[in-house]
Design a protein around this motif. Sequence first.
Motif, PDB file in Angstrom:
ATOM      1  N   ALA A 259       0.834  -1.211   0.000  1.00 57.13           N
ATOM      2  CA  ALA A 259       0.000   0.000   0.000  1.00 57.13           C
ATOM      3  C   ALA A 259       0.863   1.254   0.000  1.00 57.13           C
ATOM      4  O   ALA A 259       0.526   2.249  -0.664  1.00 57.13           O
ATOM      5  N   LEU A 260       1.977   1.227   0.716  1.00 60.27           N
ATOM      6  CA  LEU A 260       2.883   2.381   0.719  1.00 60.27           C
ATOM      7  C   LEU A 260       3.487   2.604  -0.671  1.00 60.27           C
ATOM      8  O   LEU A 260       3.637   3.746  -1.109  1.00 60.27           O
ATOM      9  N   VAL A 261       3.820   1.512  -1.357  1.00 56.49           N
ATOM     10  CA  VAL A 261       4.390   1.632  -2.699  1.00 56.49           C
ATOM     11  C   VAL A 261       3.338   2.160  -3.670  1.00 56.49           C
ATOM     12  O   VAL A 261       3.579   3.118  -4.408  1.00 56.49           O
ATOM     13  N   THR A 262       2.143   1.547  -3.680  1.00 57.51           N
ATOM     14  CA  THR A 262       1.108   1.985  -4.623  1.00 57.51           C
ATOM     15  C   THR A 262       0.609   3.388  -4.314  1.00 57.51           C
ATOM     16  O   THR A 262       0.185   4.103  -5.207  1.00 57.51           O
ATOM     17  N   GLY A 263       0.685   3.791  -3.039  1.00 55.72           N
ATOM     18  CA  GLY A 263       0.279   5.139  -2.655  1.00 55.72           C
ATOM     19  C   GLY A 263       1.335   6.190  -2.922  1.00 55.72           C
ATOM     20  O   GLY A 263       1.115   7.374  -2.669  1.00 55.72           O
ATOM     21  N   GLY A 264       2.507   5.772  -3.414  1.00 54.71           N
ATOM     22  CA  GLY A 264       3.565   6.711  -3.730  1.00 54.71           C
ATOM     23  C   GLY A 264       4.335   7.215  -2.520  1.00 54.71           C
ATOM     24  O   GLY A 264       5.152   8.128  -2.632  1.00 54.71           O
ATOM     25  N   MET A 265       4.106   6.623  -1.353  1.00 48.44           N
ATOM     26  CA  MET A 265       4.814   7.053  -0.146  1.00 48.44           C
ATOM     27  C   MET A 265       6.189   6.415  -0.033  1.00 48.44           C
ATOM     28  O   MET A 265       7.043   6.898   0.705  1.00 48.44           O
ATOM     29  N   VAL A 266       6.374   5.311  -0.747  1.00 46.30           N
ATOM     30  CA  VAL A 266       7.652   4.611  -0.802  1.00 46.30           C
ATOM     31  C   VAL A 266       7.947   4.347  -2.274  1.00 46.30           C
ATOM     32  O   VAL A 266       7.060   3.917  -3.014  1.00 46.30           O
ATOM     33  N   GLN A 267       9.160   4.614  -2.690  1.00 43.53           N
ATOM     34  CA  GLN A 267       9.553   4.371  -4.076  1.00 43.53           C
ATOM     35  C   GLN A 267       9.754   2.880  -4.306  1.00 43.53           C
ATOM     36  O   GLN A 267      10.205   2.164  -3.420  1.00 43.53           O
ATOM     37  N   ALA A 268       9.433   2.407  -5.494  1.00 43.86           N
ATOM     38  CA  ALA A 268       9.567   0.991  -5.822  1.00 43.86           C
ATOM     39  C   ALA A 268      11.000   0.500  -5.614  1.00 43.86           C
ATOM     40  O   ALA A 268      11.213  -0.660  -5.248  1.00 43.86           O
ATOM     41  N   GLU A 269      11.978   1.388  -5.809  1.00 43.38           N
ATOM     42  CA  GLU A 269      13.386   1.000  -5.628  1.00 43.38           C
ATOM     43  C   GLU A 269      13.694   0.664  -4.168  1.00 43.38           C
ATOM     44  O   GLU A 269      14.687   0.004  -3.883  1.00 43.38           O
ATOM     45  N   GLN A 270      12.880   1.135  -3.245  1.00 40.70           N
ATOM     46  CA  GLN A 270      13.097   0.878  -1.818  1.00 40.70           C
ATOM     47  C   GLN A 270      12.454  -0.430  -1.353  1.00 40.70           C
ATOM     48  O   GLN A 270      12.647  -0.838  -0.211  1.00 40.70           O
ATOM     49  N   LEU A 271      11.717  -1.066  -2.229  1.00 38.40           N
ATOM     50  CA  LEU A 271      10.920  -2.229  -1.872  1.00 38.40           C
ATOM     51  C   LEU A 271      11.750  -3.345  -1.242  1.00 38.40           C
ATOM     52  O   LEU A 271      11.430  -3.820  -0.154  1.00 38.40           O
ATOM     53  N   ASP A 272      12.829  -3.766  -1.899  1.00 35.11           N
ATOM     54  CA  ASP A 272      13.621  -4.890  -1.390  1.00 35.11           C
ATOM     55  C   ASP A 272      14.190  -4.600  -0.003  1.00 35.11           C
ATOM     56  O   ASP A 272      14.139  -5.457   0.890  1.00 35.11           O
ATOM     57  N   GLU A 273      14.710  -3.395   0.188  1.00 35.33           N
ATOM     58  CA  GLU A 273      15.293  -3.032   1.484  1.00 35.33           C
ATOM     59  C   GLU A 273      14.220  -2.978   2.571  1.00 35.33           C
ATOM     60  O   GLU A 273      14.427  -3.466   3.694  1.00 35.33           O
ATOM     61  N   LEU A 274      13.070  -2.414   2.232  1.00 29.52           N
ATOM     62  CA  LEU A 274      11.985  -2.310   3.198  1.00 29.52           C
ATOM     63  C   LEU A 274      11.451  -3.695   3.568  1.00 29.52           C
ATOM     64  O   LEU A 274      11.207  -3.983   4.743  1.00 29.52           O
ATOM     65  N   VAL A 275      11.290  -4.560   2.576  1.00 31.87           N
ATOM     66  CA  VAL A 275      10.825  -5.931   2.853  1.00 31.87           C
ATOM     67  C   VAL A 275      11.847  -6.664   3.714  1.00 31.87           C
ATOM     68  O   VAL A 275      11.483  -7.352   4.670  1.00 31.87           O
ATOM     69  N   ALA A 276      13.130  -6.524   3.395  1.00 35.28           N
ATOM     70  CA  ALA A 276      14.178  -7.184   4.183  1.00 35.28           C
ATOM     71  C   ALA A 276      14.129  -6.723   5.637  1.00 35.28           C
ATOM     72  O   ALA A 276      14.212  -7.543   6.569  1.00 35.28           O
TER      73      ALA A 276
END
Length: 197
Positions: free
Chosen positions: A166-183
């Motif tokens: 939801a943070l990614v689709t809402g534009g609050m987190v950039q897609a490039e940050q996804l792997d680090e945030l999930v980790a």
Amino acid sequence: MTERPYHHGNLRTALLAQAERTVRERGAQNLSLRELAREVGVSHGAPRRHFPDRQALLDALAEAGFARLGAELRGAVDGAGADFEERLRTTAAAYVRFASRDAALLELMFAGKHREGSGAVDEAANRAFSVILALIEQGQTDGALERGQPERVGLVLFATIQGIAALVTGGMVQAEQLDELVADAIARFLRGSRTAA
């Protein structure tokens, strides 16, 4: 003249593919059998041979979405090796990618799952999420996660990764940050869920 997406013999597949594009581009509320027939290049009555009404089309689209999600989750688990944390992190990232790439489809999938009389969609959802449930059970067996109801532990994990999506689709987190945030989320989830020594 533009090339039509429909080829004789695979109308159902062509309709589902076009329906998914429509949901992705304009939302499920703008999906109609008549418009879908026009976009695929067949008579307005042709889709009814496969989908008697709009709800049948939406249910088939939700089922196909869950099947694809399940395949992506299974591929993530199978490709991650033997380390439990890596398997969990890779699978969570696969879910977040699917959810952020196809947010409108995912919304339709969950709406279909929770609709009364949604047996086939509910079964497809259970098959897809059984991949994560099996991972939770593995973690409990191996001592990486505390024992208890796997569904409850899985729900906490799901809430976390759905929140990231939801943070990614809402534009609050950039897609490039996804792997680090999930980790980070998985590491914290595991720290909080480990069996007491």
